[in-house]
Design a protein around this motif. Sequence first.
Motif, mmCIF file in Angstrom:
data_model
loop_
_atom_site.group_PDB
_atom_site.id
_atom_site.type_symbol
_atom_site.label_atom_id
_atom_site.label_comp_id
_atom_site.label_asym_id
_atom_site.label_seq_id
_atom_site.Cartn_x
_atom_site.Cartn_y
_atom_site.Cartn_z
ATOM 1 N N THR A 191 0.840 -1.150 0.081
ATOM 2 C CA THR A 191 -0.117 -0.025 -0.049
ATOM 3 C C THR A 191 0.824 1.187 0.162
ATOM 4 O O THR A 191 1.993 1.142 0.604
ATOM 5 C CB THR A 191 -0.888 0.104 1.132
ATOM 6 O OG1 THR A 191 0.067 0.174 2.262
ATOM 7 C CG2 THR A 191 -1.701 -1.060 1.296
ATOM 8 N N SER B 293 0.349 6.082 -0.206
ATOM 9 C CA SER B 293 -0.483 7.049 -0.591
ATOM 10 C C SER B 293 0.081 8.090 -1.214
ATOM 11 O O SER B 293 1.166 8.422 -1.274
ATOM 12 C CB SER B 293 -1.052 7.730 1.110
ATOM 13 O OG SER B 293 -1.598 8.879 0.736
ATOM 14 N N LEU C 224 6.696 5.000 -4.755
ATOM 15 C CA LEU C 224 5.505 4.773 -3.683
ATOM 16 C C LEU C 224 5.356 3.076 -3.748
ATOM 17 O O LEU C 224 5.163 2.644 -2.533
ATOM 18 C CB LEU C 224 4.321 5.254 -4.113
ATOM 19 C CG LEU C 224 4.170 6.819 -4.173
ATOM 20 C CD1 LEU C 224 2.919 7.167 -4.640
ATOM 21 C CD2 LEU C 224 4.430 7.319 -2.861
ATOM 22 N N VAL D 284 -1.280 11.143 -1.195
ATOM 23 C CA VAL D 284 -1.388 12.452 -0.377
ATOM 24 C C VAL D 284 -0.629 12.630 1.003
ATOM 25 O O VAL D 284 -0.560 13.616 1.554
ATOM 26 C CB VAL D 284 -2.932 12.799 -0.194
ATOM 27 C CG1 VAL D 284 -3.400 12.664 -1.679
ATOM 28 C CG2 VAL D 284 -3.488 11.576 0.764
ATOM 29 N N LYS D 285 -0.114 11.410 1.492
ATOM 30 C CA LYS D 285 0.480 11.377 2.678
ATOM 31 C C LYS D 285 1.964 11.572 2.560
ATOM 32 O O LYS D 285 2.525 11.232 1.740
ATOM 33 C CB LYS D 285 0.099 10.004 3.563
ATOM 34 C CG LYS D 285 -1.077 9.878 4.051
ATOM 35 C CD LYS D 285 -1.202 8.629 4.740
ATOM 36 C CE LYS D 285 -2.615 8.380 5.044
ATOM 37 N NZ LYS D 285 -2.602 6.954 5.808
ATOM 38 N N ARG E 207 5.649 9.165 -7.318
ATOM 39 C CA ARG E 207 5.219 10.173 -7.169
ATOM 40 C C ARG E 207 6.172 11.452 -7.423
ATOM 41 O O ARG E 207 7.328 11.207 -6.838
ATOM 42 C CB ARG E 207 4.557 10.417 -5.662
ATOM 43 C CG ARG E 207 3.976 11.853 -5.145
ATOM 44 C CD ARG E 207 3.447 11.934 -3.835
ATOM 45 N NE ARG E 207 4.598 11.667 -3.105
ATOM 46 C CZ ARG E 207 4.095 11.134 -1.680
ATOM 47 N NH1 ARG E 207 2.978 11.114 -1.488
ATOM 48 N NH2 ARG E 207 5.157 11.022 -0.707
ATOM 49 N N ARG F 155 1.452 11.282 -10.645
ATOM 50 C CA ARG F 155 1.764 10.073 -10.560
ATOM 51 C C ARG F 155 2.450 9.517 -11.822
ATOM 52 O O ARG F 155 1.685 9.685 -12.942
ATOM 53 C CB ARG F 155 0.524 9.162 -10.233
ATOM 54 C CG ARG F 155 0.908 7.758 -10.049
ATOM 55 C CD ARG F 155 -0.697 7.148 -9.713
ATOM 56 N NE ARG F 155 -0.545 5.657 -9.850
ATOM 57 C CZ ARG F 155 -1.817 4.926 -10.349
ATOM 58 N NH1 ARG F 155 -2.927 5.487 -9.991
ATOM 59 N NH2 ARG F 155 -1.893 3.651 -10.547
#
Length: 114
Positions: A3, A5, A22, A7-8, A32, A95
């Motif tokens: 997993t 993110s 990522l 946005v984090k 990213r 991305r």
Amino acid sequence: MKTASLVKNLQYNETKPTIQVLIDTEAGKEIRITFKEGQVMKEHKTPFPIVVEIFEGAIDFGVNGEIHNLKKGDLVALEGGIPHDLKALETSTVRLSLNKADSAKRVEDVANNS
């Protein structure tokens, strides 16, 4: 299962885009790229096909000298060997989906040399 993110833990560099891997799987890599307004990735080519998603912000995406204004939610698929460049029109998160045989270091080198 892996997993990640988009946005984090966003990181920005004052002078160049920031590249973060990522997810790295047997099939490919998800990267990213965060840009501050005005930052660029100079014209370059990738040896393999890529998919670029504008997750947040707006980017001028140049392909063979033609500029495409991409905004949040836009996707671009590009074959390998096609010259392209990016310029952030505002703070943006991109991305990048890479072929497994491609390297994140190549992307970092483009950012570092832009």
